[in-house]
Design an enzyme around this catalytic site. Structure first.
Site, PDB file in Angstrom:
ATOM      1  N   ASN A  37      31.671 -13.443  10.365  1.00 16.72           N
ATOM      2  CA  ASN A  37      30.952 -12.955  10.160  1.00 16.72           C
ATOM      3  C   ASN A  37      30.488 -12.018   9.065  1.00 16.72           C
ATOM      4  O   ASN A  37      29.293 -10.975   9.292  1.00 16.72           O
ATOM      5  CB  ASN A  37      30.872 -11.832  11.102  1.00 16.72           C
ATOM      6  N   HIS A  49      27.005  -5.870  24.259  1.00 20.01           N
ATOM      7  CA  HIS A  49      28.607  -6.107  23.909  1.00 20.01           C
ATOM      8  C   HIS A  49      29.104  -5.202  24.651  1.00 20.01           C
ATOM      9  O   HIS A  49      28.931  -3.898  25.056  1.00 20.01           O
ATOM     10  CB  HIS A  49      28.787  -5.422  22.004  1.00 20.01           C
ATOM     11  N   GLU A 100      20.946  -4.239  22.163  1.00 22.16           N
ATOM     12  CA  GLU A 100      21.601  -4.290  20.077  1.00 22.16           C
ATOM     13  C   GLU A 100      20.537  -4.743  19.926  1.00 22.16           C
ATOM     14  O   GLU A 100      19.405  -5.643  20.098  1.00 22.16           O
ATOM     15  CB  GLU A 100      22.461  -5.299  20.480  1.00 22.16           C
ATOM     16  N   SER A 129      25.245 -10.779  19.580  1.00 23.81           N
ATOM     17  CA  SER A 129      26.301 -11.786  19.000  1.00 23.81           C
ATOM     18  C   SER A 129      26.029 -13.303  19.554  1.00 23.81           C
ATOM     19  O   SER A 129      26.979 -13.622  18.447  1.00 23.81           O
ATOM     20  CB  SER A 129      27.255 -10.852  19.392  1.00 23.81           C
ATOM     21  N   ASP A 135      23.099  -0.474  18.939  1.00 24.44           N
ATOM     22  CA  ASP A 135      23.674  -1.069  18.236  1.00 24.44           C
ATOM     23  C   ASP A 135      23.301  -2.253  16.732  1.00 24.44           C
ATOM     24  O   ASP A 135      22.902  -4.093  17.914  1.00 24.44           O
ATOM     25  CB  ASP A 135      24.657  -1.042  19.205  1.00 24.44           C
ATOM     26  N   HIS A 186      24.914  -6.242  14.015  1.00 21.50           N
ATOM     27  CA  HIS A 186      24.423  -8.094  13.483  1.00 21.50           C
ATOM     28  C   HIS A 186      23.394  -8.530  12.733  1.00 21.50           C
ATOM     29  O   HIS A 186      23.209  -9.414  12.288  1.00 21.50           O
ATOM     30  CB  HIS A 186      24.550  -8.823  14.821  1.00 21.50           C
ATOM     31  N   LYS A 219      30.621  -6.902   9.231  1.00 24.90           N
ATOM     32  CA  LYS A 219      30.087  -8.276   9.717  1.00 24.90           C
ATOM     33  C   LYS A 219      29.926  -7.893   8.167  1.00 24.90           C
ATOM     34  O   LYS A 219      29.957  -8.869   6.893  1.00 24.90           O
ATOM     35  CB  LYS A 219      28.826  -8.381  10.791  1.00 24.90           C
TER      36      LYS A 219
END
Length: 378
Positions: free
Chosen positions: A38, A124, A162, A166, A192, A195, A224
């Site tokens: 990542n 997540h 998110e 992910s 969150d 990513h 990441k």
């Protein structure tokens, strides 16, 4: 180990769901392209990031030597927190040892006894665990369908999502969630953006770069796009102070090493620079190319403009076999199966990074075509 766990372990070890670690070598001659990591902007190997890490190690040593409330907090941490606040337009920030700790800590500490948590079904595991530990009432809406809870949101409720998912690479209806927050401004909106941060938006500010003012609490990781490790929370002053006073994940953990904070600070400088912008633009072009190559071949995939690309399969066995064969040919990738993703959606997950070139993507699909042709002949 209790008997129930022993039996559960026995079943897992005998199943296709058994998890295995893979020990990486510093350099692997057989790897042509590594799609498994990542490190989206390639900053783990960036000269300035490494230099700042080494310089800070020489000054502070390799560890922080204590929790942040005892001896573990230093000016490297303080500087990074200040830079995050200025960048993400938030009054305060706090550093955590991991994104998992940050997410569980926020939800376990800050959610009250009244109200309800609304979260996307695919959030997540760290968010799921934090929600469960909070003992707050919660509802998980269908992925990317936040409007199904329109009219339900109350001032004491939480919206949790998110920025970029992910395992799918999509944003889960982030614009719709921002609108829900605007309609109920007293609800708490937590994102969150592990990513998305560093990769998307102006100066890499993330999935909500144009709507930072609607987010109450943002968590993100340095593991990441930053290429380092650790995590952060950005919020208002009272929220951050409450975490300092009451968050067990923060209070009772050794602070991240000063050198780690210094490296993350150096990575942030790159992210905000013209170099960072060029890396993001190049990454977006690679993602577009990867999507186009899958579309041309009529493959099943999830639409994504992010570095996270997925190739979907009808069976876990096929996903695993194709991933193994691609890896054996030097294209390091991983099959993602249940329970990480739903049983009916096995896939190979590809992580693009800005050090890749367009030719790498073309070459990969040339190899994949030959592999698919040989599988059809079986």
């Amino acid at each position: 180990m209790h008997d129930a766990l022993k039996e559960k372990l026995k079943q897992r070890m005998a199943s296709t769901q058994m998890r295995r670690r893979r020990c990486r070598a510093a350099k692997e001659a057989s790897v042509v392209v590594d799609f498994s990591k990542n490190d989206y902007l390639g900053l783990s190997q960036h000269e300035e990031v490494i230099k700042r890490f080494i310089d800070a190690t020489n000054q502070w040593g390799v560890g922080s030597t204590g929790s942040p409330l005892l001896s573990g907090y230093c000016r490297e941490h303080q500087r990074l927190e200040s830079e995050l606040c200025e960048w993400l337009e938030k009054p305060a920030a706090l550093l955590f040892s991991s994104g998992f700790a940050a997410n569980t800590g926020v939800l376990n500490t800050l959610t009250g006894e009244s109200g309800k948590i609304y979260a996307d079904k695919l959030v997540h595991a760290s968010l799921i665990d934090g929600i469960k530990q909070s003992r707050q009432r919660f509802k998980r809406y269908d992925h990317s369908q936040p409007l199904t809870i329109a009219g339900m949101l109350q001032p004491e409720d939480w919206l949790v999502t998110e920025g970029v998912f992910s395992m799918d690479g999509d944003d889960g209806g982030i614009a719709q969630l921002a609108e829900l927050k605007k309609q109920q401004p007293d609800a708490t909106f937590m994102v969150d953006d592990a990513h998305g941060i560093g990769v998307l938006g102006q100066e890499g500010k993330g999935a909500l770069a144009d709507n930072l003012n609607v987010i109450d609490i943002m968590t993100g990781t340095f593991g990441k796009a930053f290429g380092v490790g650790g995590a952060f929370v950005c919020a208002d002053n009272d929220t951050i102070e409450a975490l300092i006073q009451f968050c067990r994940e923060y209070i009772y953990s050794t602070a991240m090493p000063p050198a780690q904070a210094a490296a993350a600070s150096a990575a942030l400088t790159v992210i905000r620079s013209n170099e960072g912008r060029e890396k993001r633009d190049h990454l977006a072009q690679l993602a577009q190319q990867f999507q186009l190559e899958m579309s041309r071949r009529g493959l099943a995939y999830i639409e994504s403009s992010t570095p996270i690309q997925t190739w979907s399969f009808e069976s876990e066995e096929t996903a695993r076999r194709i991933a193994r064969e691609l890896t054996s040919l030097g294209y390091l990738c991983r099959a993602i199966v249940y329970p990480t993703v739903p049983k009916h959606l096995p896939r190979i997950r590809f992580s693009l990074n800005s050090n890749m070139q367009s030719a790498h993507i073309s070459q990969f699909w040339h190899v994949a075509d030959e592999l698919l042709e040989s599988n059809r002949a079986l």
